[in-house]
Design a protein around this motif. Structure first.
Motif, PDB file in Angstrom:
ATOM      1  N   LEU A  93       0.822  -1.207   0.000  1.00 23.03           N
ATOM      2  CA  LEU A  93       0.000   0.000   0.000  1.00 23.03           C
ATOM      3  C   LEU A  93       0.855   1.256   0.000  1.00 23.03           C
ATOM      4  O   LEU A  93       0.527   2.242  -0.678  1.00 23.03           O
ATOM      5  N   THR A 131      -6.132   3.963  -4.210  1.00 20.48           N
ATOM      6  CA  THR A 131      -5.461   2.753  -3.733  1.00 20.48           C
ATOM      7  C   THR A 131      -6.353   1.952  -2.790  1.00 20.48           C
ATOM      8  O   THR A 131      -6.477   0.729  -2.920  1.00 20.48           O
ATOM      9  N   GLY A 132      -6.960   2.632  -1.815  1.00 22.19           N
ATOM     10  CA  GLY A 132      -7.851   1.928  -0.889  1.00 22.19           C
ATOM     11  C   GLY A 132      -9.053   1.338  -1.588  1.00 22.19           C
ATOM     12  O   GLY A 132      -9.473   0.208  -1.278  1.00 22.19           O
ATOM     13  N   LEU A 135      -7.971  -1.796  -3.410  1.00 20.03           N
ATOM     14  CA  LEU A 135      -7.739  -2.916  -2.476  1.00 20.03           C
ATOM     15  C   LEU A 135      -9.060  -3.536  -2.037  1.00 20.03           C
ATOM     16  O   LEU A 135      -9.240  -4.761  -2.098  1.00 20.03           O
ATOM     17  N   PRO A 210      -2.533  -2.284  -6.006  1.00 18.77           N
ATOM     18  CA  PRO A 210      -3.759  -2.417  -5.191  1.00 18.77           C
ATOM     19  C   PRO A 210      -4.406  -3.786  -5.300  1.00 18.77           C
ATOM     20  O   PRO A 210      -4.972  -4.296  -4.328  1.00 18.77           O
ATOM     21  N   ALA A 213      -2.454  -6.153  -3.081  1.00 20.68           N
ATOM     22  CA  ALA A 213      -2.810  -5.929  -1.681  1.00 20.68           C
ATOM     23  C   ALA A 213      -4.180  -6.518  -1.368  1.00 20.68           C
ATOM     24  O   ALA A 213      -4.391  -7.104  -0.289  1.00 20.68           O
TER      25      ALA A 213
END
Length: 370
Positions: A93, A131-132, A135, A210, A213
């Motif tokens: 991350l 990114t979040g 994921l 991402p 992750a």
């Protein structure tokens, strides 16, 4: 000399009274019972709170026994794996956010006249969101495509297909946004002397990190429920053992406090009686004690124990805690919160070998104050 002065100043009225020894002994006995009662009340309140906590913990423990758990070896293996996965997710991350910050910053720099901290703040926030989002959506998509539990396979294929399409569309949108932003920064790197390999590598890394992750998170979530259940059970067992130890310690502290104080007050009574007898002998007075508890140590201790028992340890008094979770026909244990037979009753066993819940083995029928 100082003792004589102390008795004359503090207890002169008892020295002048013809029944001074009896009255002084009664006063000392009252002080002993008052101090012992106050200390006992403190320990009883503490014990009551711990017994309620113990009952709640046992109820929670029985609920957790119904869930799948890990054995000792599996628990430590899963914990190491979860730690490793957490570290990998954090590193991936961090790298993905860094690449996306550069991409968003380059995009903002080319298309907007935003300077300084505001530009970098906008870049960081956008990078975190992309990114979040990548994921979480990737983890949800894998979970729909590869269910972790057999119960989830019972859902209709249509529902799973709909959810897979929904998460797939969302992931496609996020990936397109990341690719578009990464292409801008990759073009800047090529313009500064980078080659085609750097161009492709930057775009691939920004878009795929991402997803990696999310895959690591999905892998961790396969064991997280059983790990947390096992961890909670271990903590509950440890706390129950600690509570049992504290209850026994409080029993000893309370008993020792009473014993020590009863001896101290007898020493005080005996010292006063000796001084008063000397004064009575000089004055030619005989103060008959006639079986009074001030006559001997044994009588004093017997009277103190009788009064203390009536005040604190009355076995006919019922506790205010009245919880009808235990059969009232079962005998009450001699220790706080314990049945006379300390061997636990056998639990029903489930197919997987884990003990099932039971009604309650707790402290909770009508019991004495102690």
């Amino acid at each position: 000399m100082l003792a004589n002065l102390k008795f004359r100043l503090q207890h002169g009225s008892y020295l002048r009274n013809e029944h001074g020894i009896k009255k002084f002994a009664e006063m000392s006995m009252g002080q002993l019972i008052r101090r012992a009662t106050k200390k006992s009340a403190f320990y009883r309140e503490m014990n009551e709170n711990m017994l309620v906590e113990k009952a709640n913990l046992r109820t929670r423990r029985d609920e957790l026994y119904e869930r799948p758990t890990l054995d000792a070896g599996g628990f430590f293996s899963v914990r190491r794996e979860l730690w490793a996965n957490t570290l990998m997710i954090a590193v991936i991350l961090a790298a993905a956010v860094f690449l996306n910050v550069l991409s968003v910053e380059a995009f903002i720099d080319e298309r907007a006249s935003i300077d300084g901290i505001l530009r970098w703040t906008s870049a960081v926030l956008m990078a975190i969101v992309l990114t979040g989002g990548g994921l979480i959506i990737a983890e949800r998509l894998i979970a729909v495509l590869i269910p972790r539990h057999a119960a989830r396979n019972q859902h209709s294929a249509h529902n799973r297909t709909v959810m897979a399409v929904l998460w797939g569309l969302l992931l496609t949108g996020v990936e397109l946004a990341i690719l578009g932003l990464a292409e801008v920064q990759a073009g800047v790197l090529v313009a500064r002397g980078g080659g085609t390999l750097l161009y492709v590598g930057y775009i691939v890394a920004a878009s795929i990190l991402p997803l990696i992750a999310g895959a690591f998170r999905w892998h961790s979530m396969r064991y997280i429920d059983r790990y947390k259940t096992t961890l909670a059970l271990r903590q509950i067992v440890s706390r129950l053992a600690q509570i049992d130890s504290l209850l026994r310690q409080n029993e000893e502290y309370e008993s020792n406090f009473y014993k020590i104080k009863s001896i101290e007050y007898w020493d005080l009574v005996n010292e006063f009686k000796t001084y008063k007898d000397n004064l009575n002998q000089k004055a030619g007075i005989v103060e008959p004690l006639g079986g009074h508890f001030a006559q001997s140590y044994d009588l004093f201790q017997a009277e103190a124990n009788k009064r203390y028992t009536q005040d604190i340890r009355d076995v006919t008094a019922q506790s205010m805690r009245k919880l009808a979770l235990v059969d009232a026909s079962k005998p009450v244990g001699k220790k706080i919160g314990q049945a006379p037979d300390e061997r636990p009753a056998p639990r029903p066993v489930k197919r997987n070998g884990k003990p099932a819940g039971q009604a309650s083995e707790d402290y909770l029928s009508l019991q004495p104050v102690r």
